[in-house]
Design an enzyme around this catalytic site. Structure first.
Site, PDB file in Angstrom:
ATOM      1  N   ASP A  55       0.760  -1.116  -0.208  1.00  9.89           N
ATOM      2  CA  ASP A  55       0.064   0.077  -0.028  1.00  9.89           C
ATOM      3  C   ASP A  55       0.840   1.121   0.044  1.00  9.89           C
ATOM      4  O   ASP A  55       1.606   1.381   0.930  1.00  9.89           O
ATOM      5  CB  ASP A  55      -1.037  -0.176   1.141  1.00  9.89           C
ATOM      6  CG  ASP A  55      -1.844   1.210   1.402  1.00  9.89           C
ATOM      7  OD1 ASP A  55      -1.681   2.084   0.408  1.00  9.89           O
ATOM      8  OD2 ASP A  55      -2.690   0.937   2.258  1.00  9.89           O
ATOM      9  N   VAL A  56       1.238   2.003  -1.277  1.00 14.05           N
ATOM     10  CA  VAL A  56       2.016   2.927  -1.378  1.00 14.05           C
ATOM     11  C   VAL A  56       1.725   4.196  -0.248  1.00 14.05           C
ATOM     12  O   VAL A  56       2.417   5.132  -0.143  1.00 14.05           O
ATOM     13  CB  VAL A  56       2.157   3.534  -2.605  1.00 14.05           C
ATOM     14  CG1 VAL A  56       2.544   2.507  -3.694  1.00 14.05           C
ATOM     15  CG2 VAL A  56       0.455   4.470  -3.112  1.00 14.05           C
ATOM     16  N   ASN A  78       4.022   4.714 -10.269  1.00 17.87           N
ATOM     17  CA  ASN A  78       2.849   4.697 -11.193  1.00 17.87           C
ATOM     18  C   ASN A  78       1.447   4.306 -10.510  1.00 17.87           C
ATOM     19  O   ASN A  78       0.352   4.774 -11.209  1.00 17.87           O
ATOM     20  CB  ASN A  78       2.805   3.551 -12.105  1.00 17.87           C
ATOM     21  CG  ASN A  78       1.813   3.531 -13.078  1.00 17.87           C
ATOM     22  OD1 ASN A  78       1.461   4.118 -14.024  1.00 17.87           O
ATOM     23  ND2 ASN A  78       1.198   2.204 -12.929  1.00 17.87           N
ATOM     24  N   TYR A 144      -7.398  15.674  -8.326  1.00 14.54           N
ATOM     25  CA  TYR A 144      -6.533  14.867  -9.183  1.00 14.54           C
ATOM     26  C   TYR A 144      -5.639  15.867  -9.803  1.00 14.54           C
ATOM     27  O   TYR A 144      -4.416  15.577  -9.682  1.00 14.54           O
ATOM     28  CB  TYR A 144      -7.584  14.190 -10.058  1.00 14.54           C
ATOM     29  CG  TYR A 144      -6.753  13.247 -11.169  1.00 14.54           C
ATOM     30  CD1 TYR A 144      -6.319  11.946 -10.705  1.00 14.54           C
ATOM     31  CD2 TYR A 144      -6.348  13.466 -12.429  1.00 14.54           C
ATOM     32  CE1 TYR A 144      -5.537  10.951 -11.316  1.00 14.54           C
ATOM     33  CE2 TYR A 144      -5.645  12.656 -13.192  1.00 14.54           C
ATOM     34  CZ  TYR A 144      -5.344  11.400 -12.896  1.00 14.54           C
ATOM     35  OH  TYR A 144      -4.529  10.763 -13.441  1.00 14.54           O
ATOM     36  N   LYS A 148      -1.460  15.541  -8.819  1.00 16.36           N
ATOM     37  CA  LYS A 148      -0.565  15.044  -9.952  1.00 16.36           C
ATOM     38  C   LYS A 148       0.624  16.318 -10.112  1.00 16.36           C
ATOM     39  O   LYS A 148       1.744  15.854 -10.230  1.00 16.36           O
ATOM     40  CB  LYS A 148      -1.149  14.837 -11.172  1.00 16.36           C
ATOM     41  CG  LYS A 148      -2.067  13.739 -11.467  1.00 16.36           C
ATOM     42  CD  LYS A 148      -0.994  12.369 -11.415  1.00 16.36           C
ATOM     43  CE  LYS A 148      -1.806  11.082 -11.555  1.00 16.36           C
ATOM     44  NZ  LYS A 148      -0.789   9.916 -11.303  1.00 16.36           N
TER      45      LYS A 148
HETATM   46  N1  LIG Z   1      -5.777   5.957 -17.686  1.00 16.75           N
HETATM   47  C1  LIG Z   1      -5.638   7.403 -18.114  1.00 16.75           C
HETATM   48  O1  LIG Z   1      -6.083   7.780 -18.986  1.00 16.75           O
HETATM   49  C2  LIG Z   1      -4.471   7.974 -17.451  1.00 16.75           C
HETATM   50  C3  LIG Z   1      -4.221   9.073 -17.668  1.00 16.75           C
HETATM   51  C4  LIG Z   1      -3.308   9.870 -17.219  1.00 16.75           C
HETATM   52  C5  LIG Z   1      -2.421   9.300 -16.178  1.00 16.75           C
HETATM   53  N2  LIG Z   1      -2.686   8.197 -15.580  1.00 16.75           N
HETATM   54  C6  LIG Z   1      -2.032   7.568 -14.433  1.00 16.75           C
HETATM   55  O2  LIG Z   1      -1.429   6.568 -14.809  1.00 16.75           O
HETATM   56  C7  LIG Z   1      -1.325   5.647 -13.710  1.00 16.75           C
HETATM   57  C8  LIG Z   1      -1.849   4.328 -13.778  1.00 16.75           C
HETATM   58  O3  LIG Z   1      -3.387   4.371 -14.024  1.00 16.75           O
HETATM   59  P1  LIG Z   1      -4.282   3.343 -15.145  1.00 16.75           P
HETATM   60  O4  LIG Z   1      -5.037   4.151 -15.934  1.00 16.75           O
HETATM   61  O5  LIG Z   1      -3.367   2.016 -15.431  1.00 16.75           O
HETATM   62  O6  LIG Z   1      -5.358   2.686 -13.618  1.00 16.75           O
HETATM   63  P2  LIG Z   1      -5.388   1.604 -13.127  1.00 16.75           P
HETATM   64  O7  LIG Z   1      -6.642   1.712 -11.927  1.00 16.75           O
HETATM   65  O8  LIG Z   1      -5.808   0.338 -14.039  1.00 16.75           O
HETATM   66  O9  LIG Z   1      -4.262   1.307 -12.339  1.00 16.75           O
HETATM   67  C9  LIG Z   1      -3.741   1.970 -11.109  1.00 16.75           C
HETATM   68  C10 LIG Z   1      -3.248   1.015 -10.047  1.00 16.75           C
HETATM   69  O10 LIG Z   1      -2.785   1.759  -8.836  1.00 16.75           O
HETATM   70  C11 LIG Z   1      -3.277   0.697  -7.991  1.00 16.75           C
HETATM   71  N3  LIG Z   1      -3.231   1.449  -6.572  1.00 16.75           N
HETATM   72  C12 LIG Z   1      -4.240   2.328  -6.178  1.00 16.75           C
HETATM   73  N4  LIG Z   1      -4.050   2.846  -4.946  1.00 16.75           N
HETATM   74  C13 LIG Z   1      -2.778   1.950  -4.348  1.00 16.75           C
HETATM   75  C14 LIG Z   1      -2.288   1.970  -3.318  1.00 16.75           C
HETATM   76  N5  LIG Z   1      -2.611   2.804  -2.040  1.00 16.75           N
HETATM   77  N6  LIG Z   1      -1.021   1.307  -3.214  1.00 16.75           N
HETATM   78  C15 LIG Z   1      -0.919   0.532  -4.171  1.00 16.75           C
HETATM   79  N7  LIG Z   1      -1.349   0.382  -5.433  1.00 16.75           N
HETATM   80  C16 LIG Z   1      -2.539   1.187  -5.490  1.00 16.75           C
HETATM   81  C17 LIG Z   1      -4.476   0.361  -8.339  1.00 16.75           C
HETATM   82  O11 LIG Z   1      -4.690  -1.135  -7.263  1.00 16.75           O
HETATM   83  C18 LIG Z   1      -4.250  -0.248  -9.861  1.00 16.75           C
HETATM   84  O12 LIG Z   1      -3.993  -1.382 -10.010  1.00 16.75           O
HETATM   85  C19 LIG Z   1      -1.906   6.196 -12.558  1.00 16.75           C
HETATM   86  O13 LIG Z   1      -0.992   7.089 -11.929  1.00 16.75           O
HETATM   87  C20 LIG Z   1      -3.003   7.311 -13.149  1.00 16.75           C
HETATM   88  O14 LIG Z   1      -3.388   8.649 -12.726  1.00 16.75           O
HETATM   89  C21 LIG Z   1      -3.757   7.482 -16.064  1.00 16.75           C
END
Ligand SMILES: NC(=O)c1ccc[n+]([C@@H]2O[C@H](COP(=O)([O-])OP(=O)(O)OC[C@H]3O[C@@H](n4cnc5c(N)ncnc54)[C@H](O)[C@@H]3O)[C@@H](O)[C@H]2O)c1
Length: 242
Positions: A55-56, A78, A144, A148
């Site tokens: 858990d980050v 990430n 958000y 970020k």
């Molecule tokens: N999908 C998009 O369009 C997008 C756009 C910009 C930025 N992002 C960023 O990319 C990254 C990955 O997002 P994604 O789209 O793959 O979403 P996702 O929900 O598939 O992946 C996010 C992961 O973070 C994990 N997580 C959340 N809280 C946590 C915690 N406390 N400890 C450990 N792990 C934890 C979740 O379990 C999940 O597996 C994120 O930082 C997100 O903000 C995504």
């Protein structure tokens, strides 16, 4: 020796695409996440990766897990969460959650990793997953965007302080990726689905693989002079073509 790459949020779609990219280039990959979706188990095995639960937002959890890993060459902070809300409706709980994971989690994980990299004295690479909205206000996204922005500034401060140890720190900032959290939103929000591509000058949503390739580039020797940078992978979305 294989490079060892550690990715938080590795059970998510973008994180796992990064894992695939690094593994395909011959790296040993450790995925860290709160949960690993069971359907990923065979894929994790197929790319020879390992999974550790973390858990980050919990310093003890992060320090115990990161402290128990093999030497780390590349770390990708990430893990992220998103909760949309109008500013007037944004709850303190949602604000805290996004700051705890998206900014606090980046700090805790990167500090634990950087301490190990400095002790080993062989440099390293850290990438933080930001977002195009880290520099651009976006409706329904105050917490958000702000979390970020905070993470991106943590990365720049780390880049400044860790450069003398040969550690480069950069941000990869995706636009709207047809994966993970945005893909889930696209499924349930027809207005978002109908308009998502409209402001993107290149006319397409991004893919998780595009984000993964940019991340791999930032950690490669080709990027040896690049630190403290945000690499946008947003199809030009932040240019605001209307
Ligand atoms: N999908 C998009 O369009 C997008 C756009 C910009 C930025 N992002 C960023 O990319 C990254 C990955 O997002 P994604 O789209 O793959 O979403 P996702 O929900 O598939 O992946 C996010 C992961 O973070 C994990 N997580 C959340 N809280 C946590 C915690 N406390 N400890 C450990 N792990 C934890 C979740 O379990 C999940 O597996 C994120 O930082 C997100 O903000 C995504």
């Amino acid at each position: 020796m294989k490079r060892h790459v550690v990715i938080t949020g590795g059970g998510g779609e973008i994180g796992f695409a990064m894992a695939r990219e690094f593994a395909a280039a011959g790296a040993a990959v450790t995925l860290l996440d709160k949960v690993l979706p069971s359907e990923l188990n065979p894929e994790v095995e197929a790319i020879g990766a390992t999974f550790r639960q973390v858990d980050v937002t919990d310093a003890d959890s992060v320090n115990a897990v990161v402290g128990g890993l093999d030497e780390i060459d590349v770390a990708v902070a990430n893990a992220g969460v998103h909760r949309g809300a109008r500013f007037l409706d944004l709850s303190p709980e949602a604000w805290r959650l996004m700051f705890d994971v998206n900014a606090g989690g980046v700090f805790l994980f990167c500090q634990a990793v950087a301490r190990r990299m400095v002790r080993r004295a062989r440099g390293g690479n850290i990438v933080v997953t930001g977002s195009w909205v880290q520099d651009v206000p976006h409706v329904d996204n105050t917490a958000y965007c702000a979390s970020k922005a905070a993470a991106a500034m943590v990365a720049r401060c780390m880049a400044l302080e860790l450069a003398e140890h040969g550690i480069r720190v950069n941000v990869v900032a995706p636009g709207i990726v047809n994966a993970g959290m945005a893909a889930r939103q696209l499924k349930i929000d027809p207005v978002f689905a109908a308009t998502a591509t409209q402001g993107i000058p290149l006319g397409r949503l991004q893919t998780a693989e595009q984000v993964a390739r940019a991340t791999a580039f930032l950690c490669s020797d080709e990027a040896e002079s690049i630190t403290g940078m945000t690499m946008l992978v947003d199809g030009g979305l932040s240019l605001f073509k209307r």
